[in-house]
Design an enzyme around this catalytic site. Structure first.
Site, PDB file in Angstrom:
ATOM      1  N   SER A  92       3.961  31.141  -2.781  1.00  0.00           N
ATOM      2  CA  SER A  92       4.286  31.063  -1.568  1.00  0.00           C
ATOM      3  C   SER A  92       5.755  30.986  -1.705  1.00  0.00           C
ATOM      4  O   SER A  92       6.617  30.145  -2.420  1.00  0.00           O
ATOM      5  CB  SER A  92       3.901  29.799  -0.928  1.00  0.00           C
ATOM      6  OG  SER A  92       4.691  29.616   0.370  1.00  0.00           O
ATOM      7  N   GLY A 260       8.216  33.559   2.722  1.00  0.00           N
ATOM      8  CA  GLY A 260       8.789  34.506   1.644  1.00  0.00           C
ATOM      9  C   GLY A 260       7.509  35.645   1.571  1.00  0.00           C
ATOM     10  O   GLY A 260       8.243  36.838   1.481  1.00  0.00           O
TER      11      GLY A 260
END
Length: 355
Positions: A92, A260
């Site tokens: 992540s 992201g």
């Protein structure tokens, strides 16, 4: 269960509005030769920690948890395991930005003025970090996004109560459905948050019922858990673009940041369409007007897939330092976590028992 109370040491952070709860202490060493193996242990045998810190009374599903563990890779400074409402993602971007900031602020990696580089070990493997420190403050973190690619381009699915929906699917650490927000009647403003969640829930449910997705090396990584709403793309400079974006995590969570991995998925799609080349950057802007900057750093061919290499840049803020007290006689703890209480009790460190 005994009357003992145990403590967990936390640092709460956020990047782009998404809160990452960093677990710095209170957990015994986990079994497993790698950070990935330790993640599998938590997922399969000790899910109580995730449930505890993301459910009432200690947390909410919109948060994430990052457990700091010793690195097993000799080149890495620290390891970390990511826990979210959907389970245990192997990577992540927002959690990595928060974790990198936390290990610097906690002194696990000595903070250096200027630009410093170090490696973290995630369940996905090494993650190279570049931190910019100004006057002792971590101003930005740039981390590697996972190699990303397009699995499905502009397919269609019929979704009850919505109609036919055109979507693409990217892999960027998890499989993402990518949809044009305007096609579904959205402008991507904060007032639409509930409606975006309801719409995404229906689309993801339909996709999960219709088909699965398989990574070209990892194989089956579970049902598709993410959906990314894409706004129009604005060209800001020759190599810089901006777009409003919203990421949904199944079931029912609209992320505060653009995420992201969502930004990496978008880079892969725009490259697939010939709209981005290596060296180009895309800033994704959230419902809360926060942003991450993704850069397409290179491409390579993996079988039939054009894989996009990328980085994600953002800033994390420390919200709180705290100790959570776990009282097993608390009826809320017992009722929510009774299925996992024994495994949770086993990983909580006896060194952190209250007197």
């Amino acid at each position: 269960m005994s009357k003992e109370e145990l403590k967990i040491q936390l640092m709460d952070t956020h990047a782009g509005g998404d809160v990452s709860r960093i677990v710095l202490g209170g957990i015994d060493p986990l079994p497993g030769a790698t950070v990935r193996d330790q993640m599998h242990y938590l997922r399969d045998d000790a899910d109580g920690l995730r449930r505890l810190l993301l459910d009432e009374p200690y947390g909410i599903p919109e948060m994430s948890v990052d457990l700091i563990v010793p690195a097993t890779d000799p080149e890495a400074e620290v390891g970390y395991i990511i826990m979210e409402v959907m389970g245990y993602p192997i990577y992540s971007g927002s959690n990595t930005i928060c974790t990198a900031t936390a290990v610097l602020e906690a002194g696990l990696v000595p903070k250096q003025e200027g630009v410093q580089r170090f490696i973290l070990e995630s369940p996905a493997g090494q993650v190279h970090i570049e931190a910019k420190v100004v006057d002792g403050v971590v101003e930005t973190i740039t981390c590697e996004g996972l190699p990303s690619y397009i699995d499905t381009y502009r397919s269609s699915i019929h979704v009850p109560t919505i109609g036919d929906v055109t979507y693409s699917v990217a892999y960027s650490g998890g499989f993402y459905a990518l949809v044009e927000a305007a096609d579904l009647g959205f402008s991507l403003v904060r007032e639409e948050e509930r409606a975006l969640s309801d719409c995404a829930f229906r689309i993801v449910e339909a996709l999960q019922a219709e088909r699965g997705f398989s990574h070209y090396t990892l194989g089956d990584v579970g049902p598709l858990p993410f959906l990314h709403f894409m706004g129009p793309v604005e060209q800001v400079a020759d190599d810089f673009y901006r777009s409003r974006s919203t990421t949904y995590v199944h079931p029912g969570v609209i992320c505060r940041s653009t995420t992201g991995t969502g930004t990496s998925a978008r880079l892969a799609l725009m490259h697939h369409e010939g709209r981005l080349k290596p060296g180009d950057k895309l800033e994704t802007v959230s419902l809360r007007e926060t942003g991450f900057i993704g850069e397409l750093t290179g491409t390579r061919q993996e079988g039939t897939h054009q894989v996009v290499e990328n980085t994600i840049t953002g800033k994390a803020y420390v919200l709180a330092h705290s100790e959570v007290v776990i009282n097993y006689e608390d009826p809320l703890v017992h009722s929510v976590h009774s299925v996992h209480s024994e495994s949770l009790h086993h990983i909580l460190s006896s060194r952190h028992k209250l007197a």
